[in-house]
Structure formats: structure tokens, C-alpha cells
Scaffold this motif. Structure first.
Motif, PDB file in Angstrom:
ATOM      1  N   UNK A  16       0.925  -6.119  -2.037  1.00  0.00           N
ATOM      2  CA  UNK A  16       1.395  -4.648  -1.878  1.00  0.00           C
ATOM      3  C   UNK A  16       2.744  -5.452  -0.538  1.00  0.00           C
ATOM      4  N   UNK A  17       3.439  -6.011  -1.215  1.00  0.00           N
ATOM      5  CA  UNK A  17       5.105  -6.415  -1.231  1.00  0.00           C
ATOM      6  C   UNK A  17       5.807  -5.706  -1.784  1.00  0.00           C
ATOM      7  N   UNK A  18       5.367  -4.822  -2.505  1.00  0.00           N
ATOM      8  CA  UNK A  18       6.483  -3.806  -3.043  1.00  0.00           C
ATOM      9  C   UNK A  18       5.614  -2.843  -3.449  1.00  0.00           C
ATOM     10  N   UNK A  19       5.966  -1.865  -1.600  1.00  0.00           N
ATOM     11  CA  UNK A  19       6.000  -0.382  -1.982  1.00  0.00           C
ATOM     12  C   UNK A  19       5.782   0.374  -2.327  1.00  0.00           C
ATOM     13  N   UNK A  41      13.761   4.413  -2.438  1.00  0.00           N
ATOM     14  CA  UNK A  41      12.049   3.668  -2.304  1.00  0.00           C
ATOM     15  C   UNK A  41      11.452   4.939  -0.778  1.00  0.00           C
ATOM     16  N   UNK A  42      10.058   4.925  -0.740  1.00  0.00           N
ATOM     17  CA  UNK A  42       9.539   5.003   0.314  1.00  0.00           C
ATOM     18  C   UNK A  42       9.631   4.981   1.212  1.00  0.00           C
ATOM     19  N   UNK A  43       9.793   5.651   2.129  1.00  0.00           N
ATOM     20  CA  UNK A  43      10.317   4.218   4.020  1.00  0.00           C
ATOM     21  C   UNK A  43       8.905   5.235   4.500  1.00  0.00           C
ATOM     22  N   UNK A  44       7.854   6.298   4.323  1.00  0.00           N
ATOM     23  CA  UNK A  44       6.276   5.594   4.953  1.00  0.00           C
ATOM     24  C   UNK A  44       5.537   6.654   3.981  1.00  0.00           C
ATOM     25  N   UNK A  65      -7.836  13.399  11.405  1.00  0.00           N
ATOM     26  CA  UNK A  65      -7.229  11.970  11.622  1.00  0.00           C
ATOM     27  C   UNK A  65      -5.755  11.531  11.176  1.00  0.00           C
ATOM     28  N   UNK A  66      -5.105  11.606  11.575  1.00  0.00           N
ATOM     29  CA  UNK A  66      -3.086  11.560  11.213  1.00  0.00           C
ATOM     30  C   UNK A  66      -2.844  10.589  11.186  1.00  0.00           C
ATOM     31  N   UNK A  67      -2.225   9.950  10.176  1.00  0.00           N
ATOM     32  CA  UNK A  67      -1.743   8.497   9.965  1.00  0.00           C
ATOM     33  C   UNK A  67      -0.280   8.178   9.327  1.00  0.00           C
ATOM     34  N   UNK A  68       0.413   7.318   9.873  1.00  0.00           N
ATOM     35  CA  UNK A  68       2.056   7.640   9.551  1.00  0.00           C
ATOM     36  C   UNK A  68       2.119   6.144   8.835  1.00  0.00           C
ATOM     37  N   UNK A  69       2.052   5.250   7.946  1.00  0.00           N
ATOM     38  CA  UNK A  69       2.539   3.746   7.947  1.00  0.00           C
ATOM     39  C   UNK A  69       4.053   4.086   7.425  1.00  0.00           C
ATOM     40  N   UNK A  70       4.680   3.253   8.229  1.00  0.00           N
ATOM     41  CA  UNK A  70       6.474   3.028   7.848  1.00  0.00           C
ATOM     42  C   UNK A  70       6.651   1.713   7.138  1.00  0.00           C
ATOM     43  N   UNK A  74       3.028  -3.319  10.006  1.00  0.00           N
ATOM     44  CA  UNK A  74       1.559  -3.686   9.744  1.00  0.00           C
ATOM     45  C   UNK A  74       0.253  -2.822  10.030  1.00  0.00           C
ATOM     46  N   UNK A  75      -0.735  -2.664  10.158  1.00  0.00           N
ATOM     47  CA  UNK A  75      -2.068  -1.570  10.111  1.00  0.00           C
ATOM     48  C   UNK A  75      -3.037  -2.445  10.927  1.00  0.00           C
ATOM     49  N   UNK A  76      -2.818  -3.211  10.351  1.00  0.00           N
ATOM     50  CA  UNK A  76      -4.563  -4.266  10.698  1.00  0.00           C
ATOM     51  C   UNK A  76      -4.112  -5.523  11.342  1.00  0.00           C
TER      52      UNK A  76
END
Length: 77
Positions: A16-19, A41-44, A65-70, A74-76
Motif C-alpha cells: 500500500x506504499x503507493x496509494x 495523486x489522491x490526498x485522502x 460510520x464515516x471515515x477519512x483516511x489521509x 496510519x489507521x490501525x
């Protein structure tokens, strides 16, 4: 953290190093009725008001449930 856990985490991060590369297959297969192309590139990545019910269950396991991952977040553990 133990050695094998660190190795596994590192291997998963490499995948997942390159979103942008990770979202390319989704962009090729998506057929949106409306909306705009992803910024490059996607920012989030955002998910809003998500619900999920397991097959055969009477009530949702997730509701609203709502979530934003930038990018780079790190999410977990």
C-alpha cells in the motif's frame, strides 16, 4: 513488537506504499453515474454514512460510520 509482526507489517506497507497505484484498478473498473475523476495523486479517501449487515443478520453490524483516511496516515496498529 516481535520480529515476525514487524516483517508482516513492513510487507503490507509495501503493498500500500503507493496509494495512486492502489486506486488505479478501482478507477478502471468504476462506472460512476455522476461525480468527478479522482485528483492525482489522491490526498485522502472518504467513506460517509456506511452501513453493513451480515447476511442473515437482523440488525446492521455497522450503521452510520464515516471515515477519512489521509495520505500517509496510519489507521490501525
Amino acid at each position: 513488537m516481535r520480529g515476525p509482526q514487524v516483517n508482516r507489517m513492513y510487507e503490507e506497507m509495501l503493498q500500500l506504499g503507493d496509494p495512486e497505484r492502489a486506486t488505479e484498478p478501482a478507477a478502471r473498473h468504476a462506472t460512476p453515474a455522476t461525480g468527478a475523476p479522482l485528483p492525482s495523486p489522491a490526498r485522502s479517501i472518504q467513506a460517509e454514512n456506511v452501513s453493513f449487515t451480515y447476511p442473515g443478520a437482523a440488525t446492521p453490524a455497522l450503521r452510520g460510520v464515516s471515515l477519512t483516511v489521509r495520505r500517509g496516515e496510519v489507521t490501525a496498529p
